[in-house]
Write a protein that holds these residues in place. Structure first.
Motif, PDB file in Angstrom:
ATOM      1  N   GLU A 224       0.812  -0.915  -0.240  1.00  0.00           N
ATOM      2  CA  GLU A 224      -0.118  -0.359   0.591  1.00  0.00           C
ATOM      3  C   GLU A 224       0.797   1.021   0.076  1.00  0.00           C
ATOM      4  O   GLU A 224       0.861   2.509  -0.760  1.00  0.00           O
ATOM      5  N   GLY A 225       2.138   1.306   0.406  1.00  0.00           N
ATOM      6  CA  GLY A 225       2.771   2.202   0.357  1.00  0.00           C
ATOM      7  C   GLY A 225       2.915   3.470   0.937  1.00  0.00           C
ATOM      8  O   GLY A 225       2.425   4.132   0.578  1.00  0.00           O
ATOM      9  N   GLU A 226       2.680   3.021   1.674  1.00  0.00           N
ATOM     10  CA  GLU A 226       1.911   4.472   2.767  1.00  0.00           C
ATOM     11  C   GLU A 226       2.280   6.121   3.109  1.00  0.00           C
ATOM     12  O   GLU A 226       2.496   6.448   3.152  1.00  0.00           O
TER      13      GLU A 226
ATOM     14  N   GLN B 152       5.784  12.091 -10.933  1.00  0.00           N
ATOM     15  CA  GLN B 152       5.128  11.438 -11.356  1.00  0.00           C
ATOM     16  C   GLN B 152       4.411  10.346 -10.400  1.00  0.00           C
ATOM     17  O   GLN B 152       3.343   9.740 -10.235  1.00  0.00           O
ATOM     18  N   GLY B 153       5.576   9.675  -9.414  1.00  0.00           N
ATOM     19  CA  GLY B 153       5.293   8.193  -9.000  1.00  0.00           C
ATOM     20  C   GLY B 153       4.422   8.699  -7.796  1.00  0.00           C
ATOM     21  O   GLY B 153       3.605   8.542  -7.054  1.00  0.00           O
ATOM     22  N   ALA B 154       4.624   9.942  -7.147  1.00  0.00           N
ATOM     23  CA  ALA B 154       3.921  10.748  -6.282  1.00  0.00           C
ATOM     24  C   ALA B 154       2.326  10.728  -6.753  1.00  0.00           C
ATOM     25  O   ALA B 154       1.777  10.204  -5.327  1.00  0.00           O
ATOM     26  N   ILE B 155       2.181  11.232  -7.963  1.00  0.00           N
ATOM     27  CA  ILE B 155       0.942  10.937  -8.110  1.00  0.00           C
ATOM     28  C   ILE B 155      -0.008   9.919  -8.453  1.00  0.00           C
ATOM     29  O   ILE B 155      -1.068   9.231  -8.299  1.00  0.00           O
ATOM     30  N   GLU B 156       0.822   8.665  -8.743  1.00  0.00           N
ATOM     31  CA  GLU B 156       0.044   7.542  -8.790  1.00  0.00           C
ATOM     32  C   GLU B 156      -0.246   6.941  -7.568  1.00  0.00           C
ATOM     33  O   GLU B 156      -0.785   6.318  -7.855  1.00  0.00           O
ATOM     34  N   GLU B 157       1.241   7.260  -6.630  1.00  0.00           N
ATOM     35  CA  GLU B 157       1.116   6.722  -5.148  1.00  0.00           C
ATOM     36  C   GLU B 157      -0.308   7.581  -4.351  1.00  0.00           C
ATOM     37  O   GLU B 157      -1.006   6.636  -4.037  1.00  0.00           O
ATOM     38  N   ALA B 158      -0.554   8.434  -5.318  1.00  0.00           N
ATOM     39  CA  ALA B 158      -1.886   9.833  -4.374  1.00  0.00           C
ATOM     40  C   ALA B 158      -3.880   8.533  -4.888  1.00  0.00           C
ATOM     41  O   ALA B 158      -3.325   8.245  -5.957  1.00  0.00           O
ATOM     42  N   ASP B 159      -3.841   8.884  -3.494  1.00  0.00           N
ATOM     43  CA  ASP B 159      -5.664   8.339  -3.465  1.00  0.00           C
ATOM     44  C   ASP B 159      -6.627   9.723  -4.523  1.00  0.00           C
ATOM     45  O   ASP B 159      -6.192  10.451  -3.951  1.00  0.00           O
ATOM     46  N   PRO B 160      -6.541   9.146  -5.942  1.00  0.00           N
ATOM     47  CA  PRO B 160      -7.720  10.805  -6.434  1.00  0.00           C
ATOM     48  C   PRO B 160      -8.102  10.944  -5.679  1.00  0.00           C
ATOM     49  O   PRO B 160      -8.485  12.328  -6.026  1.00  0.00           O
ATOM     50  N   GLU B 161      -9.148  10.492  -4.364  1.00  0.00           N
ATOM     51  CA  GLU B 161      -9.805  11.244  -3.898  1.00  0.00           C
ATOM     52  C   GLU B 161      -9.834  11.670  -2.930  1.00  0.00           C
ATOM     53  O   GLU B 161     -10.145  12.735  -2.311  1.00  0.00           O
ATOM     54  N   GLU B 162      -8.040  11.552  -2.141  1.00  0.00           N
ATOM     55  CA  GLU B 162      -7.532  12.750  -0.863  1.00  0.00           C
ATOM     56  C   GLU B 162      -7.366  13.625  -2.048  1.00  0.00           C
ATOM     57  O   GLU B 162      -6.308  14.402  -0.926  1.00  0.00           O
ATOM     58  N   LEU B 163      -6.252  13.176  -2.986  1.00  0.00           N
ATOM     59  CA  LEU B 163      -5.138  14.491  -2.922  1.00  0.00           C
ATOM     60  C   LEU B 163      -4.884  14.845  -4.551  1.00  0.00           C
ATOM     61  O   LEU B 163      -4.879  13.245  -5.561  1.00  0.00           O
ATOM     62  N   THR B 164      -4.649  16.121  -5.154  1.00  0.00           N
ATOM     63  CA  THR B 164      -4.821  16.367  -6.466  1.00  0.00           C
ATOM     64  C   THR B 164      -3.479  16.824  -6.628  1.00  0.00           C
ATOM     65  O   THR B 164      -2.765  16.792  -6.437  1.00  0.00           O
ATOM     66  N   PHE B 165      -3.380  16.891  -8.266  1.00  0.00           N
ATOM     67  CA  PHE B 165      -2.539  16.833  -8.672  1.00  0.00           C
ATOM     68  C   PHE B 165      -1.878  18.002  -8.647  1.00  0.00           C
ATOM     69  O   PHE B 165      -0.730  18.344  -7.675  1.00  0.00           O
TER      70      PHE B 165
END
Length: 101
Positions: A46-48, A75-88
């Motif tokens: 899950e890479g918390e 790009q890696g940080a965006i891929e790891e982000a929960d789209p509902e919690e963290l926007t670009f």
């Protein structure tokens, strides 16, 4: 296995803190090294901490003018982000704030 996982997370947290300490001392290369080590240690599926560590290291790469590495981490940080919690925009804001800290 739970116990060894806790040790890995703990080691990653220690390496993350070492990176923050280096950043505060304005030792950008030391921060990059510590955060790179933390990323390797934090190998949870899950890479918390992965997204946060990538954002921190991205800011350090930007400060060091290592732009291709910064882009890869962003790009890696965006891929790891929960789209509902963290926007670009939030990822970009955190990186910019880190560079100017």
């Amino acid at each position: 296995q739970t116990e060894s996982r806790s040790e890995e997370v703990s080691a990653a947290a220690v390496a993350k803190r070492e990176g923050v300490d280096e950043w505060v001392k304005q030792n950008v290369e030391g921060a990059i090294s510590s955060w790179s080590h933390a990323i390797l240690l934090d190998n949870a599926e899950e890479g918390e901490m992965q997204g946060q560590l990538l954002r921190l290291r991205c800011a350090a790469f930007l400060r060091a003018e290592r732009f291709s590495e910064a882009l890869a981490d962003a790009q890696g940080a965006i891929e790891e982000a929960d789209p509902e919690e963290l926007t670009f925009q939030e990822v970009a804001s955190e990186v910019v704030d880190g560079v100017h800290a």
